[in-house]
Design a protein around this motif. Structure first.
Motif, PDB file in Angstrom:
ATOM      1  N   LEU A   1      10.337  -7.877  -2.516  1.00 13.20           N
ATOM      2  CA  LEU A   1      10.565  -7.208  -1.102  1.00 13.20           C
ATOM      3  C   LEU A   1      11.047  -8.415  -0.288  1.00 13.20           C
ATOM      4  O   LEU A   1      11.296  -7.943   1.009  1.00 13.20           O
ATOM      5  CB  LEU A   1       9.242  -6.615  -0.714  1.00 13.20           C
ATOM      6  CG  LEU A   1       8.791  -5.525  -1.616  1.00 13.20           C
ATOM      7  CD1 LEU A   1       7.637  -5.142  -1.167  1.00 13.20           C
ATOM      8  CD2 LEU A   1       9.823  -4.181  -1.309  1.00 13.20           C
TER       9      LEU A   1
ATOM     10  N   TRP B   1       1.302  -8.546  -7.893  1.00 13.15           N
ATOM     11  CA  TRP B   1       1.439  -8.477  -6.495  1.00 13.15           C
ATOM     12  C   TRP B   1       2.316  -9.438  -6.285  1.00 13.15           C
ATOM     13  O   TRP B   1       3.087  -9.347  -5.020  1.00 13.15           O
ATOM     14  CB  TRP B   1       0.130  -8.805  -6.141  1.00 13.15           C
ATOM     15  CG  TRP B   1      -0.724  -7.594  -5.704  1.00 13.15           C
ATOM     16  CD1 TRP B   1      -1.533  -7.166  -6.448  1.00 13.15           C
ATOM     17  CD2 TRP B   1      -0.487  -6.531  -4.580  1.00 13.15           C
ATOM     18  NE1 TRP B   1      -2.365  -5.776  -6.110  1.00 13.15           N
ATOM     19  CE2 TRP B   1      -1.367  -5.478  -4.980  1.00 13.15           C
ATOM     20  CE3 TRP B   1       0.442  -6.435  -3.734  1.00 13.15           C
ATOM     21  CZ2 TRP B   1      -1.548  -4.474  -4.185  1.00 13.15           C
ATOM     22  CZ3 TRP B   1       0.269  -5.284  -2.890  1.00 13.15           C
ATOM     23  CH2 TRP B   1      -0.576  -4.167  -3.101  1.00 13.15           C
ATOM     24  N   PHE B   2       2.397 -10.870  -6.779  1.00 10.19           N
ATOM     25  CA  PHE B   2       3.432 -11.942  -6.287  1.00 10.19           C
ATOM     26  C   PHE B   2       4.730 -11.594  -6.518  1.00 10.19           C
ATOM     27  O   PHE B   2       5.802 -11.659  -5.807  1.00 10.19           O
ATOM     28  CB  PHE B   2       2.920 -13.212  -7.041  1.00 10.19           C
ATOM     29  CG  PHE B   2       3.509 -14.453  -6.418  1.00 10.19           C
ATOM     30  CD1 PHE B   2       4.571 -15.325  -6.833  1.00 10.19           C
ATOM     31  CD2 PHE B   2       2.627 -14.840  -5.421  1.00 10.19           C
ATOM     32  CE1 PHE B   2       4.830 -16.201  -6.080  1.00 10.19           C
ATOM     33  CE2 PHE B   2       3.006 -16.256  -4.644  1.00 10.19           C
ATOM     34  CZ  PHE B   2       4.109 -16.707  -4.941  1.00 10.19           C
TER      35      PHE B   2
ATOM     36  N   TYR C   1      -0.011 -19.180  -6.280  1.00  7.66           N
ATOM     37  CA  TYR C   1      -0.505 -18.217  -7.391  1.00  7.66           C
ATOM     38  C   TYR C   1      -1.931 -18.813  -8.062  1.00  7.66           C
ATOM     39  O   TYR C   1      -2.300 -17.897  -8.448  1.00  7.66           O
ATOM     40  CB  TYR C   1       0.504 -18.204  -8.271  1.00  7.66           C
ATOM     41  CG  TYR C   1       0.303 -17.301  -9.519  1.00  7.66           C
ATOM     42  CD1 TYR C   1       0.401 -16.068  -9.534  1.00  7.66           C
ATOM     43  CD2 TYR C   1      -0.115 -17.921 -10.811  1.00  7.66           C
ATOM     44  CE1 TYR C   1      -0.318 -14.949 -10.649  1.00  7.66           C
ATOM     45  CE2 TYR C   1      -0.409 -16.940 -11.897  1.00  7.66           C
ATOM     46  CZ  TYR C   1      -0.394 -15.509 -11.771  1.00  7.66           C
ATOM     47  OH  TYR C   1      -0.872 -14.759 -12.595  1.00  7.66           O
TER      48      TYR C   1
ATOM     49  N   ALA D   1       5.700  -8.379  -6.615  1.00  4.15           N
ATOM     50  CA  ALA D   1       6.368  -7.361  -5.500  1.00  4.15           C
ATOM     51  C   ALA D   1       6.639  -8.139  -3.992  1.00  4.15           C
ATOM     52  O   ALA D   1       7.553  -7.630  -3.509  1.00  4.15           O
ATOM     53  CB  ALA D   1       5.212  -6.447  -5.225  1.00  4.15           C
ATOM     54  N   TYR D   2       5.850  -9.034  -3.948  1.00  7.30           N
ATOM     55  CA  TYR D   2       6.236  -9.803  -2.588  1.00  7.30           C
ATOM     56  C   TYR D   2       7.521 -10.525  -2.735  1.00  7.30           C
ATOM     57  O   TYR D   2       8.181 -10.430  -1.606  1.00  7.30           O
ATOM     58  CB  TYR D   2       5.184 -10.776  -2.196  1.00  7.30           C
ATOM     59  CG  TYR D   2       3.967 -10.129  -1.304  1.00  7.30           C
ATOM     60  CD1 TYR D   2       3.747 -10.276  -0.155  1.00  7.30           C
ATOM     61  CD2 TYR D   2       3.070  -9.245  -1.924  1.00  7.30           C
ATOM     62  CE1 TYR D   2       2.856  -9.704   0.702  1.00  7.30           C
ATOM     63  CE2 TYR D   2       1.889  -8.628  -1.082  1.00  7.30           C
ATOM     64  CZ  TYR D   2       1.977  -9.005   0.217  1.00  7.30           C
ATOM     65  OH  TYR D   2       0.994  -8.305   0.763  1.00  7.30           O
TER      66      TYR D   2
ATOM     67  N   TRP E   1       9.095 -10.819   1.106  1.00  9.26           N
ATOM     68  CA  TRP E   1       8.022 -11.120   1.997  1.00  9.26           C
ATOM     69  C   TRP E   1       7.323 -12.575   1.854  1.00  9.26           C
ATOM     70  O   TRP E   1       6.396 -13.006   2.263  1.00  9.26           O
ATOM     71  CB  TRP E   1       6.775 -10.222   1.787  1.00  9.26           C
ATOM     72  CG  TRP E   1       7.260  -8.611   2.329  1.00  9.26           C
ATOM     73  CD1 TRP E   1       8.335  -8.437   3.043  1.00  9.26           C
ATOM     74  CD2 TRP E   1       6.564  -7.594   2.173  1.00  9.26           C
ATOM     75  NE1 TRP E   1       8.180  -7.022   3.482  1.00  9.26           N
ATOM     76  CE2 TRP E   1       7.162  -6.607   2.945  1.00  9.26           C
ATOM     77  CE3 TRP E   1       5.342  -7.297   1.768  1.00  9.26           C
ATOM     78  CZ2 TRP E   1       6.803  -5.175   3.043  1.00  9.26           C
ATOM     79  CZ3 TRP E   1       4.781  -5.886   1.703  1.00  9.26           C
ATOM     80  CH2 TRP E   1       5.618  -4.935   2.286  1.00  9.26           C
ATOM     81  N   VAL E   2       7.897 -13.230   0.862  1.00  6.55           N
ATOM     82  CA  VAL E   2       7.580 -14.555   0.599  1.00  6.55           C
ATOM     83  C   VAL E   2       8.576 -15.437   1.094  1.00  6.55           C
ATOM     84  O   VAL E   2       9.919 -15.502   0.738  1.00  6.55           O
ATOM     85  CB  VAL E   2       7.225 -14.842  -0.929  1.00  6.55           C
ATOM     86  CG1 VAL E   2       6.985 -16.337  -1.235  1.00  6.55           C
ATOM     87  CG2 VAL E   2       6.256 -14.079  -1.452  1.00  6.55           C
TER      88      VAL E   2
END
Length: 168
Positions: free
Chosen positions: A130, A123-124, A145, A126-127, A132-133
């Motif tokens: 994308l 998930w991290f 994390y 992917a963020y 988004w972080v």
């Protein structure tokens, strides 16, 4: 050249999203397989296909990340990826996922802890892929994390607890 860089960024996002999708699918499949108390051959084959999806996602993510590093070198981008914390966060998470997956397959760590580490890592990733972080330091990313892994560990354990046959 810009089209190729865009393609590599797209491949990096696809790899991360495939990894997240198959990690979520794997958790649901595992929880569903706990319903009868044992994992049979059909469920094992299903989990093996999920593992292939995770390998494909990681391979796509790592190859596209490597391609982006090479392209930034060829284009003489400033700053180089190796000088950014985002690059090292992605590399560290990818290596952590690979290492924990290996330890999990050799039964060197518990399934609950290993799956929480891997699930949170995907998930991290992917963020990060994308975008988004927000831009954060390497230390802040690791701290976030660790906290997220603890929270997801508790959530996944609770989901497994309520899905066991004895809890129904």
């Amino acid at each position: 050249m810009n089209e190729f860089v865009s393609f590599l960024v797209f491949c990096q996002m696809v790899g991360a999203l495939v990894g997240v999708f198959t990690a979520v699918w794997g958790e649901f499949a595992y929880i569903r397989s706990l319903g009868d108390g044992a994992i049979d051959e059909a469920e094992r084959a299903h989990l093996d296909s999920i593992a292939k999806g995770l390998r494909f996602g990681m391979l796509t993510l790592l190859l596209s990340s490597f391609g982006l590093v090479v392209m930034s070198y060829l284009l003489q981008a400033d700053p180089q990826p190796a000088l950014s914390p985002g690059y090292w966060i992605i590399v560290t998470l990818a290596l952590l996922i690979i290492g924990v997956s290996s330890a999990l397959s050799r039964k060197r760590i518990s399934f609950a802890f290993g799956s929480a580490i891997i699930f949170t890592g995907w998930w991290f990733l992917a963020y990060l892929a994308l975008g988004w972080v927000p831009v954060i330091s390497f230390g802040a990313a690791i701290a976030f994390y660790v906290v997220a892994t603890g929270v997801l560990y508790a959530v996944l354990e609770y989901a497994r607890l309520i899905s066991r046959p004895s809890a129904q």
